[in-house]
Design a protein around this motif. Structure first.
Motif, PDB file in Angstrom:
ATOM      1  N   ALA A  41       0.785  -1.213   0.119  1.00 38.48           N
ATOM      2  CA  ALA A  41      -0.041  -0.145   0.033  1.00 38.48           C
ATOM      3  C   ALA A  41       0.845   1.127   0.005  1.00 38.48           C
ATOM      4  N   LEU A  42       1.839   1.088   0.725  1.00 38.48           N
ATOM      5  CA  LEU A  42       2.907   2.457   0.795  1.00 38.48           C
ATOM      6  C   LEU A  42       3.414   2.760  -0.476  1.00 38.48           C
ATOM      7  N   TYR A  43       4.012   1.413  -1.256  1.00 40.59           N
ATOM      8  CA  TYR A  43       4.478   1.461  -2.513  1.00 40.59           C
ATOM      9  C   TYR A  43       3.386   2.267  -3.500  1.00 40.59           C
ATOM     10  N   LEU A  44       2.312   1.688  -3.520  1.00 40.27           N
ATOM     11  CA  LEU A  44       1.175   2.532  -4.195  1.00 40.27           C
ATOM     12  C   LEU A  44       1.065   4.061  -3.932  1.00 40.27           C
ATOM     13  N   LEU A  45       0.793   4.191  -2.791  1.00 37.85           N
ATOM     14  CA  LEU A  45       0.930   5.624  -2.428  1.00 37.85           C
ATOM     15  C   LEU A  45       2.051   6.513  -3.016  1.00 37.85           C
ATOM     16  N   LYS A  46       3.220   5.884  -2.695  1.00 39.42           N
ATOM     17  CA  LYS A  46       4.237   6.661  -3.287  1.00 39.42           C
ATOM     18  C   LYS A  46       4.462   6.822  -4.672  1.00 39.42           C
ATOM     19  N   LYS A  47       3.638   5.844  -5.658  1.00 40.38           N
ATOM     20  CA  LYS A  47       3.684   6.054  -6.799  1.00 40.38           C
ATOM     21  C   LYS A  47       2.394   6.995  -7.234  1.00 40.38           C
ATOM     22  N   GLY A  48       1.719   7.528  -6.224  1.00 44.38           N
ATOM     23  CA  GLY A  48       0.627   8.415  -6.763  1.00 44.38           C
ATOM     24  C   GLY A  48      -0.731   7.479  -7.039  1.00 44.38           C
ATOM     25  N   VAL A  49      -0.900   6.207  -7.011  1.00 43.29           N
ATOM     26  CA  VAL A  49      -2.031   5.360  -7.119  1.00 43.29           C
ATOM     27  C   VAL A  49      -3.298   5.811  -6.335  1.00 43.29           C
ATOM     28  N   LYS A  50      -4.260   5.915  -6.822  1.00 47.52           N
ATOM     29  CA  LYS A  50      -5.536   6.375  -6.348  1.00 47.52           C
ATOM     30  C   LYS A  50      -6.200   4.871  -6.157  1.00 47.52           C
ATOM     31  N   GLY A  51      -6.824   4.950  -4.664  1.00 48.92           N
ATOM     32  CA  GLY A  51      -7.274   3.578  -4.175  1.00 48.92           C
ATOM     33  C   GLY A  51      -8.595   3.083  -4.877  1.00 48.92           C
ATOM     34  N   ASP A  52      -9.164   4.134  -5.825  1.00 49.68           N
ATOM     35  CA  ASP A  52     -10.581   3.481  -6.372  1.00 49.68           C
ATOM     36  C   ASP A  52     -10.105   3.229  -7.811  1.00 49.68           C
ATOM     37  N   SER A  53      -8.660   2.969  -8.237  1.00 53.68           N
ATOM     38  CA  SER A  53      -8.303   2.684  -9.425  1.00 53.68           C
ATOM     39  C   SER A  53      -7.799   1.266  -9.457  1.00 53.68           C
ATOM     40  N   GLN A  54      -8.546   0.351  -9.538  1.00 50.45           N
ATOM     41  CA  GLN A  54      -7.876  -1.073  -9.516  1.00 50.45           C
ATOM     42  C   GLN A  54      -6.956  -1.400 -10.792  1.00 50.45           C
ATOM     43  N   GLU A  55      -7.608  -0.829 -11.968  1.00 52.87           N
ATOM     44  CA  GLU A  55      -6.768  -1.279 -12.995  1.00 52.87           C
ATOM     45  C   GLU A  55      -5.191  -0.661 -12.864  1.00 52.87           C
ATOM     46  N   GLU A  56      -5.164   0.554 -12.232  1.00 54.09           N
ATOM     47  CA  GLU A  56      -3.814   1.537 -12.067  1.00 54.09           C
ATOM     48  C   GLU A  56      -3.153   0.400 -10.861  1.00 54.09           C
ATOM     49  N   GLU A  91      -2.630   5.382   9.341  1.00 53.14           N
ATOM     50  CA  GLU A  91      -4.243   5.307   8.703  1.00 53.14           C
ATOM     51  C   GLU A  91      -4.351   5.406   7.225  1.00 53.14           C
ATOM     52  N   VAL A  92      -3.619   6.310   6.529  1.00 53.66           N
ATOM     53  CA  VAL A  92      -3.741   6.259   5.254  1.00 53.66           C
ATOM     54  C   VAL A  92      -3.167   5.090   4.583  1.00 53.66           C
ATOM     55  N   VAL A  93      -2.028   4.494   4.925  1.00 55.48           N
ATOM     56  CA  VAL A  93      -1.505   3.091   4.384  1.00 55.48           C
ATOM     57  C   VAL A  93      -2.691   1.999   4.877  1.00 55.48           C
ATOM     58  N   GLY A  94      -3.264   2.029   5.976  1.00 55.78           N
ATOM     59  CA  GLY A  94      -3.940   1.213   6.065  1.00 55.78           C
ATOM     60  C   GLY A  94      -5.260   1.073   5.287  1.00 55.78           C
ATOM     61  N   ASN A  95      -5.876   2.387   5.120  1.00 61.20           N
ATOM     62  CA  ASN A  95      -6.960   2.434   4.302  1.00 61.20           C
ATOM     63  C   ASN A  95      -6.684   2.056   2.898  1.00 61.20           C
ATOM     64  N   MET A  96      -5.376   2.140   2.308  1.00 60.82           N
ATOM     65  CA  MET A  96      -5.003   1.913   0.937  1.00 60.82           C
ATOM     66  C   MET A  96      -4.628   0.333   0.822  1.00 60.82           C
ATOM     67  N   ALA A  97      -4.246  -0.298   2.249  1.00 61.82           N
ATOM     68  CA  ALA A  97      -4.192  -1.728   2.231  1.00 61.82           C
ATOM     69  C   ALA A  97      -5.413  -2.449   2.172  1.00 61.82           C
ATOM     70  N   SER A  98      -6.460  -2.018   2.994  1.00 63.43           N
ATOM     71  CA  SER A  98      -7.654  -2.548   2.910  1.00 63.43           C
ATOM     72  C   SER A  98      -8.360  -2.918   1.414  1.00 63.43           C
ATOM     73  N   SER A 101      -5.543  -4.700  -1.061  1.00 65.15           N
ATOM     74  CA  SER A 101      -5.469  -6.397  -0.610  1.00 65.15           C
ATOM     75  C   SER A 101      -6.378  -7.152  -1.419  1.00 65.15           C
ATOM     76  N   ALA A 102      -7.467  -6.646  -1.613  1.00 65.32           N
ATOM     77  CA  ALA A 102      -8.740  -7.480  -2.625  1.00 65.32           C
ATOM     78  C   ALA A 102      -8.218  -7.462  -3.966  1.00 65.32           C
ATOM     79  N   ASN A 103      -7.261  -7.022  -4.453  1.00 67.78           N
ATOM     80  CA  ASN A 103      -6.666  -6.871  -6.013  1.00 67.78           C
ATOM     81  C   ASN A 103      -6.227  -8.105  -6.342  1.00 67.78           C
ATOM     82  N   PRO A 104      -6.771  -8.957  -7.111  1.00 67.70           N
ATOM     83  CA  PRO A 104      -6.169 -10.292  -7.727  1.00 67.70           C
ATOM     84  C   PRO A 104      -4.594 -10.042  -8.008  1.00 67.70           C
ATOM     85  N   ARG A 105      -4.157  -8.939  -8.793  1.00 63.92           N
ATOM     86  CA  ARG A 105      -2.875  -9.045  -9.171  1.00 63.92           C
ATOM     87  C   ARG A 105      -1.931  -8.479  -7.898  1.00 63.92           C
ATOM     88  N   VAL A 106      -2.519  -7.941  -6.961  1.00 65.13           N
ATOM     89  CA  VAL A 106      -1.572  -7.539  -5.859  1.00 65.13           C
ATOM     90  C   VAL A 106      -1.429  -8.846  -5.111  1.00 65.13           C
TER      91      VAL A 106
END
Length: 223
Positions: A41-56, A91-98, A101-106
């Motif tokens: 989740a931290l890695y995704l946040l560092k890359k500027g990924v939005k939590g609502d974009s499963q494709e990204e 908390e922000v990392v925890g929210n992104m992890a939630s 974590s449901a993403n099949p590729r992750v």
């Protein structure tokens, strides 16, 4: 080749606490899969990924190299060569992890990383699908459970000790609801592996559960 102990079971059964104790007793590495999902989740946040974009999330996640190391008996989570222990409990990392974590590729990517750790180390790993999906060939598989009432009482006491006001019945219903979701989710649902040993901790304390798992380990590996 490492020796692997897989501990699965529902939320609140004491898996993480017991897994850490078993790992310490055996001088194994405890693989904190939850911390690995937070590092992702931290890695995704560092890359500027939005939590609502499963494709990204799917397209970016494979760039994360995550490992678990121990230094002076402290677990160190390494993300692309950096110790991120101090960064993954927000908390922000925890929210992104939630969300992620449901993403099949992750899950697929982390499964590969978790198996790599287990292949070259003696490990204890806990979760919902360790013995069924992540480490199906583990030498020792444990399904650790406890009644919903027992798990609710433990959680109630834990919150009370922290000075928080809580509702026992709501905690109990939340546990029942989470069990249902975990057991009926589409990807890697919670279930007992056919060759797992059932350990019910309803009437056992942490030390008794730890001793029971060590006994099972000795029977299966040392025999």
């Amino acid at each position: 080749m490492g020796c692997n102990i897989a501990i699965d079971g529902p939320a609140g059964a004491g898996k993480s606490t017991v897994a850490r104790k078993v790992a310490a007793k055996l001088s194994f590495i405890y693989v904190d899969t939850g911390a690995m999902y937070r590092a992702m989740a931290l890695y995704l946040l560092k890359k500027g990924v939005k939590g609502d974009s499963q494709e990204e999330i799917s397209s970016v996640c494979t760039g994360a190299d995550i490992n678990i190391e121990y230094k002076d008996k402290e677990q160190i989570v390494i993300l692309n060569g950096e110790n991120v222990n101090s960064l993954i409990r927000t908390e922000v990392v925890g929210n992104m992890a939630s969300v992620s974590s449901a993403n099949p590729r992750v899950r697929e990517h982390l499964l590969k990383l978790q198996r790599n750790i287990a292949a070259s180390n003696d490990v204890v790993m806990d979760g919902r699908d360790i013995g069924t999906t992540i480490l199906p060939d583990a030498e020792v598989k444990i399904y650790l459970t406890a009644s919903a009432d027992t798990r609710a009482k433990r959680r109630f006491r834990e919150l009370e000790e922290k000075g928080q006001t809580c509702d026992y019945e709501k905690i109990r219903q939340d546990i029942i609801d989470r069990d249902f979701r975990d057991m009926n989710r589409e990807i890697s649902p919670l279930c007992q592996a056919e060759d797992a040993v059932l350990v019910d901790s309803s009437d056992m304390d942490i030390e008794e559960v730890t001793d029971r798992i060590l006994e099972i380990y000795n029977q299966k590996v040392k025999a």
